[in-house]
Scaffold this active site. Sequence first.
Site, short mmCIF file in Angstrom:
data_model
loop_
_atom_site.label_atom_id
_atom_site.label_comp_id
_atom_site.label_asym_id
_atom_site.label_seq_id
_atom_site.Cartn_x
_atom_site.Cartn_y
_atom_site.Cartn_z
CB CYS A 158 -11.22 61.75 27.79
SG CYS A 158 -12.75 62.40 27.09
CG HIS A 213 -13.40 62.98 31.50
ND1 HIS A 213 -12.37 63.31 30.66
CD2 HIS A 213 -12.82 62.34 32.56
CE1 HIS A 213 -11.23 62.91 31.17
NE2 HIS A 213 -11.48 62.31 32.33
CD GLU A 225 -8.36 61.57 34.35
OE1 GLU A 225 -9.35 62.08 33.78
OE2 GLU A 225 -7.90 62.00 35.44
#
Length: 259
Positions: A158, A213, A225
């Site tokens: 990520c 994240h 993402e």
Amino acid sequence: MWNVNNSSLLSTPLALLCVLLAGWLGIMPGTVLAKPKPATVKTSKPVARKTHDKKVQARINNRKKLLAKSRLKLANVPLTPSQKRKIAARKRAERTENREFLTEQVHWKSGALGRQWPLVQMSEKMEHSLVKVMKKLKKQLGKPYVWGGASPKTGFDCSGLVWYAYTTSTKRKLPRTANGMYTAKNLKRVKKSRLHRGDLIFFGIHKKTKADHVGVYLGEGKFIEAPRTGLNVRISHLTDDFWQDHYLGSRRVIYDEHG
């Protein structure tokens, strides 16, 4: 037919009476009486044809009226749920396309085109950099998630996806980890209601106190993402319950430091 000059006929009183009657009626002797012509009866064909044509035209006009009414009813038929969804999806796609077009016009300023597209003042240079970042991010769609990856050749995690897009398109220096970006002093804090295209969105999946994240906001409630092992780089919806429950905050990378 008979001839009044016939002497045999005049020898009888009846014949004499006929001669006198013919003289009285103006029939000259020697005249041959012809059969009377049958009387001709005038028909009303022209009148009947005219009446028929009027009836035909009336039926044609009535049919036109009925067809017009049926078309009006069809035009007013309410849309089905599936039709409404298709129309809404088409409108969303058009809005997204329009906004992408606006970001590519570096001589324009981003305008308030919706609640999730607030006015952000940027120089032409910054807008140009943002366009490069967004194009580079979208080119990575479908690339595999790889823990520690930060290259199109190997794949991305990520933070690696965010780090790659920004460091190769701008002069901004970003930390390599999601929590490092979240706590970085050179990134501007942004409220969720003021999210702009290109802002970083952070989540605490395992802990609410630490960002583990990160994604990049695209507008219209969507962000790009690199999710997790086994999945590829994708576009997700910030409005989903999962992301709302784990949302930590947002940061802006490209902004006017003197504004």
